[in-house]
Design an enzyme around this catalytic site. Structure first.
Site, mmCIF file in Angstrom:
data_model
loop_
_atom_site.group_PDB
_atom_site.id
_atom_site.type_symbol
_atom_site.label_atom_id
_atom_site.label_comp_id
_atom_site.label_asym_id
_atom_site.label_seq_id
_atom_site.Cartn_x
_atom_site.Cartn_y
_atom_site.Cartn_z
ATOM 1 N N ASP A 64 -11.348 -23.447 -62.689
ATOM 2 C CA ASP A 64 -10.072 -22.756 -62.889
ATOM 3 C C ASP A 64 -9.010 -23.093 -61.841
ATOM 4 O O ASP A 64 -7.820 -22.928 -62.073
ATOM 5 C CB ASP A 64 -10.300 -21.226 -62.903
ATOM 6 C CG ASP A 64 -11.047 -20.720 -61.674
ATOM 7 O OD1 ASP A 64 -11.360 -21.534 -60.791
ATOM 8 O OD2 ASP A 64 -11.327 -19.505 -61.599
ATOM 9 N N HIS A 65 -9.420 -23.596 -60.686
ATOM 10 C CA HIS A 65 -8.457 -23.833 -59.601
ATOM 11 C C HIS A 65 -7.829 -25.226 -59.663
ATOM 12 O O HIS A 65 -6.624 -25.381 -59.610
ATOM 13 C CB HIS A 65 -9.153 -23.690 -58.237
ATOM 14 C CG HIS A 65 -9.376 -22.287 -57.783
ATOM 15 N ND1 HIS A 65 -10.179 -21.405 -58.452
ATOM 16 C CD2 HIS A 65 -8.913 -21.607 -56.700
ATOM 17 C CE1 HIS A 65 -10.196 -20.238 -57.806
ATOM 18 N NE2 HIS A 65 -9.433 -20.343 -56.738
ATOM 19 N N ASP A 119 -15.587 -16.684 -53.907
ATOM 20 C CA ASP A 119 -14.149 -16.484 -54.000
ATOM 21 C C ASP A 119 -13.869 -15.068 -53.528
ATOM 22 O O ASP A 119 -14.584 -14.123 -53.904
ATOM 23 C CB ASP A 119 -13.659 -16.664 -55.445
ATOM 24 C CG ASP A 119 -12.151 -16.729 -55.483
ATOM 25 O OD1 ASP A 119 -11.596 -17.840 -55.590
ATOM 26 O OD2 ASP A 119 -11.515 -15.660 -55.367
ATOM 27 N N ARG A 379 -1.419 -12.661 -53.272
ATOM 28 C CA ARG A 379 -1.185 -13.204 -51.926
ATOM 29 C C ARG A 379 0.173 -13.872 -51.845
ATOM 30 O O ARG A 379 0.553 -14.607 -52.758
ATOM 31 C CB ARG A 379 -2.242 -14.258 -51.578
ATOM 32 C CG ARG A 379 -3.579 -13.639 -51.394
ATOM 33 C CD ARG A 379 -4.598 -14.582 -50.802
ATOM 34 N NE ARG A 379 -5.745 -13.766 -50.491
ATOM 35 C CZ ARG A 379 -7.010 -14.143 -50.617
ATOM 36 N NH1 ARG A 379 -7.297 -15.365 -50.991
ATOM 37 N NH2 ARG A 379 -7.976 -13.312 -50.323
ATOM 38 N N SER A 547 -8.850 -16.044 -47.933
ATOM 39 C CA SER A 547 -9.824 -16.554 -48.899
ATOM 40 C C SER A 547 -11.226 -16.703 -48.321
ATOM 41 O O SER A 547 -11.442 -16.564 -47.126
ATOM 42 C CB SER A 547 -9.353 -17.901 -49.429
ATOM 43 O OG SER A 547 -9.777 -18.917 -48.566
ATOM 44 N N ARG A 549 -12.792 -19.536 -48.585
ATOM 45 C CA ARG A 549 -13.060 -20.980 -48.521
ATOM 46 C C ARG A 549 -13.816 -21.347 -47.253
ATOM 47 O O ARG A 549 -13.330 -21.176 -46.147
ATOM 48 C CB ARG A 549 -11.761 -21.782 -48.680
ATOM 49 C CG ARG A 549 -10.772 -21.675 -47.570
ATOM 50 C CD ARG A 549 -9.442 -22.311 -47.948
ATOM 51 N NE ARG A 549 -8.803 -21.547 -49.023
ATOM 52 C CZ ARG A 549 -7.480 -21.469 -49.195
ATOM 53 N NH1 ARG A 549 -6.659 -22.108 -48.381
ATOM 54 N NH2 ARG A 549 -6.982 -20.756 -50.182
HETATM 55 C C1 MIC Z 1 -7.476 -17.977 -53.005
HETATM 56 O O1 MIC Z 1 -7.005 -17.132 -53.751
HETATM 57 O O2 MIC Z 1 -7.054 -18.175 -51.851
HETATM 58 C C2 MIC Z 1 -8.629 -18.815 -53.498
HETATM 59 C C3 MIC Z 1 -8.132 -20.199 -53.672
HETATM 60 O O3 MIC Z 1 -9.049 -18.350 -54.760
HETATM 61 C C4 MIC Z 1 -9.764 -18.715 -52.489
HETATM 62 C C5 MIC Z 1 -10.888 -19.627 -52.752
HETATM 63 C C6 MIC Z 1 -10.616 -21.028 -52.366
HETATM 64 O O4 MIC Z 1 -9.982 -21.307 -51.353
HETATM 65 O O5 MIC Z 1 -11.081 -21.908 -53.102
HETATM 66 C C7 MIC Z 1 -10.340 -17.319 -52.342
HETATM 67 O O6 MIC Z 1 -9.669 -16.360 -52.618
HETATM 68 O O7 MIC Z 1 -11.469 -17.182 -51.846
HETATM 69 FE FE1 SF4 Z 2 -7.193 -18.140 -58.446
HETATM 70 FE FE2 SF4 Z 2 -7.496 -17.122 -55.985
HETATM 71 FE FE3 SF4 Z 2 -5.147 -17.006 -57.258
HETATM 72 FE FE4 SF4 Z 2 -7.136 -15.534 -58.115
HETATM 73 S S1 SF4 Z 2 -6.120 -15.370 -56.125
HETATM 74 S S2 SF4 Z 2 -5.728 -16.729 -59.384
HETATM 75 S S3 SF4 Z 2 -8.886 -16.867 -57.756
HETATM 76 S S4 SF4 Z 2 -6.188 -18.850 -56.573
#
Ligand code: MIC
Ligand code: SF4
Length: 657
Positions: A64-65, A119, A379, A547, A549
């Site tokens: 999805d990313h 995630d 975010r 996140s 990550r």
């Molecule tokens: C995000 O919202 O920052 C992400 C991208 O979904 C991350 C995961 C990632 O960095 O792949 C998260 O929320 O953990």
């Molecule tokens: Fe995707 Fe993270 Fe954004 Fe949710 S917050 S839509 S999991 S990138």
């Protein structure tokens, strides 16, 4: 003793430890979730651990990313994930099927179960009464192999909801209110549990918006009871059998109590550039806007988009506003297509984006310089949109759609007066459209062994950390301030496609702090590493927020960073640091932070001894000529992992032994 729902679910899954706040505990994980941006590494690590086939009740891998597919990297990842899922007994949700949290809620979540996801927004599942926790990919890989998940037994913050949301006020405003009360700092080790008469007025998708953005509080997870609303949602998803009623005892002992009267809430926004920079819309209305996006795992449910489509029916968005809609799942998109409301959105001037994370993780739709962008996301860390100096406000779909029509930040309650429109309150559908054809069911074990795993050349197996030395000699590579997010440490956006190539992705560690014409963080770190000197990062409060990550630990580890010294470190990031043998140390006296400067040499004489037994460590600033104390907040298991040189080394040893 009267129990919270959190403790009831923990008790059912407890494998190690005592259920008392602050104690280290281990729990059994029923389900796991991975997504492509963290999952590729998670599966590579899963393979390195030599586990073979998953041992959970259910594991799902989502794509999805990373779906922009400029160059071969993303598609290489997709093919690897698809084939490794089939081989390992994991369900695979193909690109286009939707955002992991939305799809998991729709198709797999179960009240009372535990879910571990790579995630940070995994707590979305708390909207269904499941204990859903975000973690680094390596922890999720271990859980896929049937391993216990270790955490600090949480304190429980009870949030009592009374009243009922007024017209044009959204569940997004509930979580924005809570962010105003609790902020993004200081909530590590807590779970937020909702209760009270207001709960039954909220549908599961509304609850999921709240638990999803609860991640921004920095808590372990957020949880709603499982009740008739939960049953109605599961029934409408054709999964009534997953329902079981669940609630806390009538008078549980909450560690803190917060009361929110839903009837008194008003539309709010998280202003640039932090999810806790909250203002009521009434205080910021009238600001001109240039962009609006409705989407992300926070607010892209069928009901959110139906509301927006009803408002826009027969109208258009203001000419100066770029307006995009990213449906949370294929189910949402298909339902809107079938009932004709997609046509209303398109007719109003919406740009329909793929069902995926898209702009939320900087994959396109970056705003112009200096303009205001309004998003229904969770975010708004500086630069996350892909534009430096961005002005990103986080709002409800109601505020987003009203503002898109008016061309300025607009209190949606004014729509009635401005265009004579009553609030289109959308009911939970009796039946969702169920089509799981883009979810691949893994073959049985005998056939799985015959699946050949596709490994494109852009996928590089990450290296394991080296053991920690007893005397650590290091240099401060960077001194950064408070609230350093994982987006600062390891940027996503256009660099996201390098996630499965650690040597390449590592070049961009702390990219936002690099200055033109000067050596980058990565270049300085690698030069030190070659000389056998460890890298040290010094941070302020809430280091590593945001996140899950693990690249924010894995890549610094690759560059030779061995310690992070900060005023406080966030839960998931701290676990990731430990997993990759980077020692998380907090200042015993936060004023010592002011005494240390970038480039100074630090020595920790008895590091391993301290990790083995102590809660404090002596640190000598040999450049500044002074000594100070650091605190090691480590569970016995954290100590074992660090002494083994990281979780992967520990797991490999355990598998051999
Ligand atoms: C995000 O919202 O920052 C992400 C991208 O979904 C991350 C995961 C990632 O960095 O792949 C998260 O929320 O953990
Ligand atoms: Fe995707 Fe993270 Fe954004 Fe949710 S917050 S839509 S999991 S990138």
């Amino acid at each position: 003793m009267q129990k919270t729902l959190t403790y009831k679910i923990l008790e059912n899954h407890l494998v190690e430890g005592q259920l008392a706040p602050g104690e280290p505990i281990g729990i059994r994980i029923d389900q796991t979730l991975t997504q492509d941006a963290t999952g590729t590494t998670a599966f590579l690590l899963f393979e390195s651990m030599g586990i073979g086939r998953v041992k959970t009740d259910l594991s799902v891998s989502y794509v999805d990313h990373n779906m922009s597919q400029f160059g071969p990297e993303n598609h290489n990842d997709h093919l690897y994930l698809q084939t490794i899922a089939a081989r390992s007994g994991v369900y695979h949700s193909r690109p286009g099927n939707g955002i992991c949290h939305q799809v998991h809620l729709e198709r797999f979540g179960r009240p009372g179960a535990t879910l571990l996801g790579s995630d940070s927004h995994t707590p979305t599942g708390g909207g269904l009464g499941m204990l859903a926790i975000g973690a680094g990919g390596l922890d999720v890989a271990a859980a896929m192999g049937g391993g216990t998940f270790y955490l600090t037994c949480p304190k429980v913050i009870g949030v009592e909801l009374t009243g009922r949301l007024g017209d044009w006020v959204s569940s997004k405003d509930v979580i924005l209110k809570l962010l105003e009360i609790l902020s993004t700092k200081g909530n590590v080790g807590c779970v937020v549990e909702y209760f009270g008469p207001g709960v039954e007025t909220l549908t599961v998708p509304q609850r999921a918006t709240i638990t999803n953005m609860g991640a921004e509080l920095g808590v372990t997870t957020s949880l709603f009871p499982s009740d008739s609303m939960t049953r109605a949602f599961l029934q409408a998803q054709g999964r009534a059998d997953a329902y079981q009623p669940l609630s806390a005892d009538p008078e549980p002992d909450y560690d803190r109590l917060i009361k929110i009267n839903l009837s008194q809430l008003e539309p709010m926004a998280a202003c640039p550039s932090s999810p806790d920079n909250i203002q009521p819309i009434s205080a910021i209305e009238g600001r001109p806007i240039a962009q609006v996006v409705i989407g992300s795992c926070t607010n892209s449910s069928f009901m959110d988009l139906m509301m927006a489509a009803e408002v826009l029916k027969g109208r258009t968005v203001e000419a100066g506003v770029e307006f995009a809609v990213a449906p949370g799942s294929r189910q949402v998109l298909q339902m809107l297509a079938e009932n004709g409301m997609l046509a209303e959105l398109i007719g109003a001037g919406a740009r329909i984006l793929e069902s995926g994370c898209g702009p939320c993780i900087g994959q396109g739709f970056s705003p112009a310089d200096g303009v205001v962008t309004l998003r229904t996301f969770n975010r708004n860390f500086a630069g996350r949109t892909g534009t430096q100096g961005d002005q990103c406000y986080l709002v409800s779909p109601e505020t987003a759609v009203a503002s898109a029509m008016m061309g300025e930040i607009t209190d949606p309650r004014k729509l009635t007066e401005l265009i004579g429109l009553g609030y289109p309150k959308i009911k939970l559908p009796r039946e969702f459209l169920i089509d799981d054809s883009m979810i691949e069911v893994p073959p049985p074990p005998q056939e799985a062994g015959r699946v050949s795993v596709h490994r494109g050349p852009t996928i590089v197996v990450p290296e394991s950390p080296r053991p920690l030395p007893n005397e650590l000699n290091g240099q401060v590579l960077l001194k950064c301030g408070d609230k350093i997010t994982t987006d600062h440490i390891m940027p996503a956006g256009s660099f996201l496609k390098y996630r499965s190539n650690v040597p390449l992705y590592s070049k961009y560690v702390f990219h936002c702090f690099n200055e033109d014409g000067k050596p980058t963080f990565a270049e300085r770190a690698l030069a030190l590493k070659q000389k056998g000197v460890a890298g040290v990062v010094v941070g302020g409060e809430s280091y590593g927020q945001g996140s899950s990550r693990e690249h924010a630990a894995l890549c610094p580890m690759y560059l030779g960073v061995r310690a992070v010294l900060a005023k406080s470190i966030e839960r998931i990031h701290k676990a990731n640091l430990i997993n990759f043998a980077i020692v998380p140390i907090e200042f015993a006296d936060p004023t010592d932070y002011d005494r240390i400067n970038a480039d100074e040499m630090l020595q920790i004489p008895d590091l391993l001894e301290a990790i083995k037994l102590l809660d404090e460590v002596r640190i000598v600033d040999t450049t500044g000529g002074f000594e100070f104390k650091g605190v090691l907040k480590l569970s016995p298991r954290d100590r074992t992992i660090l002494l083994a040189g990281g979780l992967l080394n520990l797991a490999k040893k355990a598998n051999k032994g």
